[in-house]
Design an enzyme around this catalytic site. Structure first.
Site, short mmCIF file in Angstrom:
data_model
loop_
_atom_site.label_atom_id
_atom_site.label_comp_id
_atom_site.label_asym_id
_atom_site.label_seq_id
_atom_site.Cartn_x
_atom_site.Cartn_y
_atom_site.Cartn_z
N ARG A 110 -46.24 -0.81 -82.78
CA ARG A 110 -45.77 0.31 -82.29
C ARG A 110 -44.52 0.46 -83.18
O ARG A 110 -43.91 -0.34 -83.48
CB ARG A 110 -45.41 0.24 -80.79
CG ARG A 110 -44.52 -0.97 -80.64
CD ARG A 110 -43.23 -0.44 -80.23
NE ARG A 110 -42.04 -1.56 -79.96
CZ ARG A 110 -41.37 -1.85 -80.92
NH1 ARG A 110 -41.66 -1.42 -82.10
NH2 ARG A 110 -40.50 -2.74 -80.76
N ASP A 267 -43.33 -3.09 -75.70
CA ASP A 267 -43.86 -3.31 -76.70
C ASP A 267 -45.49 -3.62 -76.22
O ASP A 267 -46.54 -3.07 -76.77
CB ASP A 267 -43.83 -4.63 -77.63
CG ASP A 267 -42.45 -4.60 -78.06
OD1 ASP A 267 -41.74 -3.72 -78.11
OD2 ASP A 267 -41.72 -5.70 -78.40
N LYS A 311 -37.15 -12.82 -84.65
CA LYS A 311 -36.81 -12.66 -83.02
C LYS A 311 -36.83 -14.12 -81.91
O LYS A 311 -35.94 -14.39 -81.38
CB LYS A 311 -37.84 -11.55 -82.14
CG LYS A 311 -36.97 -11.25 -81.01
CD LYS A 311 -37.56 -9.93 -80.20
CE LYS A 311 -39.03 -10.07 -79.94
NZ LYS A 311 -39.53 -8.74 -79.47
N TYR A 319 -31.50 -11.75 -79.64
CA TYR A 319 -32.14 -10.98 -78.74
C TYR A 319 -31.76 -11.49 -77.07
O TYR A 319 -31.04 -10.83 -76.38
CB TYR A 319 -33.44 -11.06 -78.94
CG TYR A 319 -34.45 -10.42 -78.03
CD1 TYR A 319 -34.76 -8.95 -78.52
CD2 TYR A 319 -34.90 -10.51 -76.82
CE1 TYR A 319 -35.46 -7.94 -77.78
CE2 TYR A 319 -35.65 -9.69 -75.95
CZ TYR A 319 -36.12 -8.45 -76.39
OH TYR A 319 -36.80 -7.63 -75.71
#
Length: 553
Positions: A110, A267, A311, A319
């Site tokens: 996405r 997500d 991440k 994060y």
């Protein structure tokens, strides 16, 4: 023949609008032809930019099952490319495991158009699915087959086979980052949810799994969510179990935390619930998706900064650090606005939990903006742990004692920027709704595109300055996008690398992409950072694509 059958001019106009967001050369009409046939019954009327009440039930439906590729991949060259991928995946599966797969599942990546780092704070976001996806081929062993192992292979030679015991109780070794861990997230999550729902899953058996992913890793385009979602869906299909999309979206969000990432849910929600031709306004608590039809004259170009965003590896300093800072900002605001410290610690989890208090304070000062309270009660200078503990009357480790990933953040953090993080979250949440309201407005297309671009630019600046989730490569790339005619450009995804997304007038897309190749990518090609022949993987235009699907051929 098709146009004659659907001669109602309004209906045809609607589909022409919804599929002209990004032209795809000669494949456009073939995709339009197929999509009208497969999607006609469930589209809103022309001008109904958000779905009707009946369409709001979309999230209650199960992940669709198809016996052909066309409903997901359309027609023309994209269908041919997909057919080659699936044929290759099946052949490779037989080569690796000696038998054909039972079933296939796919889930897309996405691009988030606006609403960064606010989903885990409970706020709406506005992403769209892209055509790049992860496909999982799977075969469930019979109960008598040995050994009882999960064997996870990849079509790419970059990834060696991972083998795990067929044990849903196994712990994931977070210190040893293996690519197969993402499948285990889905595996563990499936068993946890099935147990919760009283589904009899029987004795664990072996699984043979082969992965083919086209979402670039570390790109900020949700390769990890595409992997976890497709894995979960493949496991469900292999066990002949189905759950509503909203449950699958929530479940995949939660089970990605097994790998140490405190994901917010955007997500997974868009990957599961996307519809071809539409961006989606994703709301949380409960998860639901509302169709958003974008203006036809604008295109979204996605460009990779070539800085890989890891991440999971950097979670404690990047994060997850921001997740912790946001909660601390929310608790402090709650206390400053009248809550008792123990009440705030117990009840306040996100900034959305204290938004009402902030807005109430702001209204007393002639505003509806919660940032007014942030400016009044949070100092701009970073807080030390000791300063926060004095305000909340509790040690930070005791506040986060049930979250190992948060404790890792506390060990790594030297200070906490509460003012900046809260300011970003509240202002970004307002920009999402301003974006939606602009799409729904009666503005001319020219003015609408300009306003959407301005909102994207403000979003990036907030991400860069207040949330500090950008990096030098992204800053360079965003500037080049803006200098070459982008109406708006911003980082997308978690940041710290990955991609930028630019809103560009459809008429200049080819020249815009050529300019970026020359001004950003050419020097990297000359240095050997990327291969010139792979450039199409790093910069492309994308229209809103289909969501998750299961294939039984």
């Amino acid at each position: 023949m098709l146009i004659w059958q659907l001669s109602n001019s309004e209906k045809v106009e609607h589909f022409l609008i919804s599929f002209s967001i990004i032209p795809e050369t000669t494949d456009f009409f073939l995709e339009f032809h197929h999509t009208v046939l497969s999607e006609f019954q469930r589209r809103p009327k022309p001008g109904d930019l958000f779905g009707s009440e009946s369409m709001a039930k979309h999230e209650d439906l199960p992940v669709p099952v198809f016996s052909a590729l066309e409903p997901v991949y359309g027609g023309g060259s994209q269908l041919e490319e997909a057919q080659l991928r699936f044929d290759g995946l099946k052949s490779k599966f037989v080569e690796v495991f000696g038998q054909a797969p039972d079933i296939f599942a796919r889930s897309p990546g996405r691009v988030n158009l606006i609403g960064e780092h606010i989903d885990y704070e409970g706020y709406s976001v506005l992403p769209m699915a892209i055509r790049q996806d992860t496909i999982v081929a799977i075969r469930k062993h019979d109960a008598g087959e040995s050994p009882k192992l999960l064997r996870i292979a990849n079509v790419s030679d970059k990834y060696t086979m991972c083998t795990y015991p067929a044990d849903p109780e196994q712990e994931i070794d977070l210190k040893n980052h293996k690519w197969g861990h993402y499948f285990i997230c889905g595996y563990k999550g499936y068993y946890e949810y099935a147990k919760l729902k009283g589904v009899d899953v029987g004795v664990p058996v072996g699984l043979d799994v082969l992965i083919d992913g086209t979402v670039p890793t570390g790109s900020g385009l949700s390769s990890s969510a595409a992997f976890v979602c497709s894995s979960m869906i493949a496991i469900m299909a292999a066990y002949d179990v189905s759950f509503p999309k909203k449950d699958v979206a929530q479940l995949t969000c939660e089970c990605e935390r097994h790998i140490g990432t405190q994901s917010g849910g955007m997500d997974q929600a868009i990957s599961i619930m996307a519809k071809s031709g539409f961006a989606e306004l994703i709301d949380f608590n409960p998860v639901r998706a509302t169709d958003v039809q974008l203006p036809a004259g604008g295109s979204f170009v996605i460009a990779h900064s070539l800085a890989e965003s890891q991440k999971a590896v950097t979670a404690a300093t990047n994060y997850n650090n921001r997740v912790v800072e946001c909660r601390l900002a929310a608790i402090v605001l709650g206390i400053k606005l009248g809550m008792k410290p123990q009440q705030a610690i117990a009840e306040v989890k996100t900034l959305s939990d204290v938004e009402g208090l902030c807005v109430s304070f702001a209204s007393d000062h002639g505003s509806s903006d919660p940032v007014v309270a942030v400016k009044e009660f949070l100092k701009e200078e970073p807080y030390t742990a000791e300063e926060i503990e004095k305000i909340i009357e509790e040690s930070l480790p005791s506040v986060f004692g049930n979250s190992p990933t948060s404790l890792d953040v506390l060990k790594a953090a030297k200070h906490f920027k509460l003012f900046q993080r809260a300011s970003h979250v509240y202002s970004e949440a307002r920009r999402v709704h301003a974006f939606r309201d602009t799409v729904l407005s009666g503005l001319s297309e020219e003015d609408m595109l300009k306003k959407l671009g301005d909102l994207m630019n403000k979003s990036h600046d907030s991400c860069s300055v207040l949330y500090e989730c950008s990096c030098p490569e992204l800053e360079e790339l965003v500037k080049i996008c803006r200098d070459n005619g982008a109406l708006g450009a911003r980082l997308t995804g978690a940041g710290w690398g990955g991609c930028a997304v630019a809103l560009v007038k459809e008429s200049i897309v080819p020249q815009f992409i050529l300019n970026l190749k020359d001004q950003f990518y050419q020097s990297r090609i000359e240095k050997g950072v990327i291969n010139k022949n792979d450039l199409g993987l790093y910069i492309f235009a994308s229209k809103p694509s289909s969501g998750a699907a299961i294939f039984k051929f």
